[in-house]
Design an enzyme around this catalytic site. Structure first.
Site, mmCIF file in Angstrom:
data_model
loop_
_atom_site.group_PDB
_atom_site.id
_atom_site.type_symbol
_atom_site.label_atom_id
_atom_site.label_comp_id
_atom_site.label_asym_id
_atom_site.label_seq_id
_atom_site.Cartn_x
_atom_site.Cartn_y
_atom_site.Cartn_z
ATOM 1 N N ASN A 38 0.838 -1.164 -0.119
ATOM 2 C CA ASN A 38 -0.012 -0.072 0.062
ATOM 3 C C ASN A 38 0.772 1.213 0.134
ATOM 4 O O ASN A 38 1.369 1.756 1.173
ATOM 5 C CB ASN A 38 -0.916 0.166 1.210
ATOM 6 C CG ASN A 38 -1.879 1.195 1.342
ATOM 7 O OD1 ASN A 38 -1.804 2.250 0.597
ATOM 8 N ND2 ASN A 38 -2.746 1.210 2.214
ATOM 9 N N THR A 39 1.301 1.905 -1.221
ATOM 10 C CA THR A 39 2.041 2.923 -1.126
ATOM 11 C C THR A 39 1.606 4.121 -0.598
ATOM 12 O O THR A 39 2.518 5.092 -0.315
ATOM 13 C CB THR A 39 2.481 3.014 -2.675
ATOM 14 O OG1 THR A 39 1.082 3.278 -3.426
ATOM 15 C CG2 THR A 39 3.233 1.951 -3.340
ATOM 16 N N CYS A 40 0.365 4.286 -0.456
ATOM 17 C CA CYS A 40 -0.121 5.551 0.319
ATOM 18 C C CYS A 40 0.150 5.431 1.602
ATOM 19 O O CYS A 40 0.397 6.492 2.351
ATOM 20 C CB CYS A 40 -1.572 5.648 0.082
ATOM 21 S SG CYS A 40 -2.311 5.932 -1.752
ATOM 22 N N ALA A 41 0.329 4.290 2.395
ATOM 23 C CA ALA A 41 0.371 4.185 3.731
ATOM 24 C C ALA A 41 1.912 3.801 4.091
ATOM 25 O O ALA A 41 2.154 3.519 5.181
ATOM 26 C CB ALA A 41 -0.571 3.262 4.443
ATOM 27 N N ASN A 42 2.645 3.564 2.982
ATOM 28 C CA ASN A 42 4.011 2.887 3.142
ATOM 29 C C ASN A 42 4.002 1.527 3.829
ATOM 30 O O ASN A 42 4.778 1.348 4.666
ATOM 31 C CB ASN A 42 4.758 3.762 3.612
ATOM 32 C CG ASN A 42 5.000 5.099 2.906
ATOM 33 O OD1 ASN A 42 4.955 5.124 1.549
ATOM 34 N ND2 ASN A 42 5.335 6.104 3.318
#
Length: 191
Positions: free
Chosen positions: A121-125
């Site tokens: 999940n690249t938004c939440a790293n």
């Protein structure tokens, strides 16, 4: 072309005036090396230790974190996947930005029934890694999942752009040469 040059010049002087409002430009001119790490990007190869310190494990089942740390150590040496690609897969950036990362990347662990390949999940790293018994299966699935992700397309395109830029810089056209000479001889530099 003249209109385009004038608009760029106008934007440049507006930017320069903005820097001068809080004496930032003066401080930058007096101490350029102090602010270089915060303002300039440098290509630094990630190390396994940096990746270990960067990713925070969340409820690590015994043995799985060891798989990930061993994987990072192997990637530090030559491997099919690089540490930069792991960071790109997990956070959407190929290197740690000068200002740091917020939120810090985290490791989550998935059961094999959820997926045997990594997810992110690249938004939440968040990097979600599979819970597998053998390290060889873990490494093979991590390599396959990371190499076949959409982020790899971005890395490939970035490398192509960098190679094209390097070729362009070696073949300077006369217009660019004149512009560079004018820029060197005038007071358009920030420093």
């Amino acid at each position: 072309m003249h209109c385009n040059f004038m608009s760029i010049l106008y934007l440049y002087f507006r930017f320069k005036a903005g820097l001068e409002t809080l004496q930032f430009l003066t401080a930058l001119k007096e101490h350029p090396t102090v602010l270089t790490p915060a303002l300039c990007h440098t290509e630094v190869k990630l190390s396994a230790e940096q990746v270990e310190n960067l990713f925070q494990p969340v409820l690590s089942p015994q043995g799985t974190l060891c798989h990930f740390l061993s994987y990072a150590l192997i990637l530090e040496d030559n491997s099919a996947v690089t540490l930069e690609e792991v960071l790109m897969f997990a956070a959407g950036v190929p290197c740690v930005p000068p200002a740091g990362m917020s939120p810090l990347p985290r490791l989550h662990f998935m059961s094999p029934s959820t997926s045997k390949f990594p997810m992110a999940n690249t938004c939440a790293n968040i990097l979600k890694i599979p819970l597998l018994d053998s390290y060889t299966a873990f490494k093979a699935n991590m390599d396959f999942g990371i190499k076949n992700s959409p982020a790899q397309k971005h890395i490939f395109e970035q490398r192509l752009r960098r190679a094209a830029k390097d070729r362009r810089q070696t073949q300077i056209c006369p217009v660019n040469r004149v512009w560079r000479e004018r820029r060197m001889n005038s007071d358009l530099s920030v420093y």
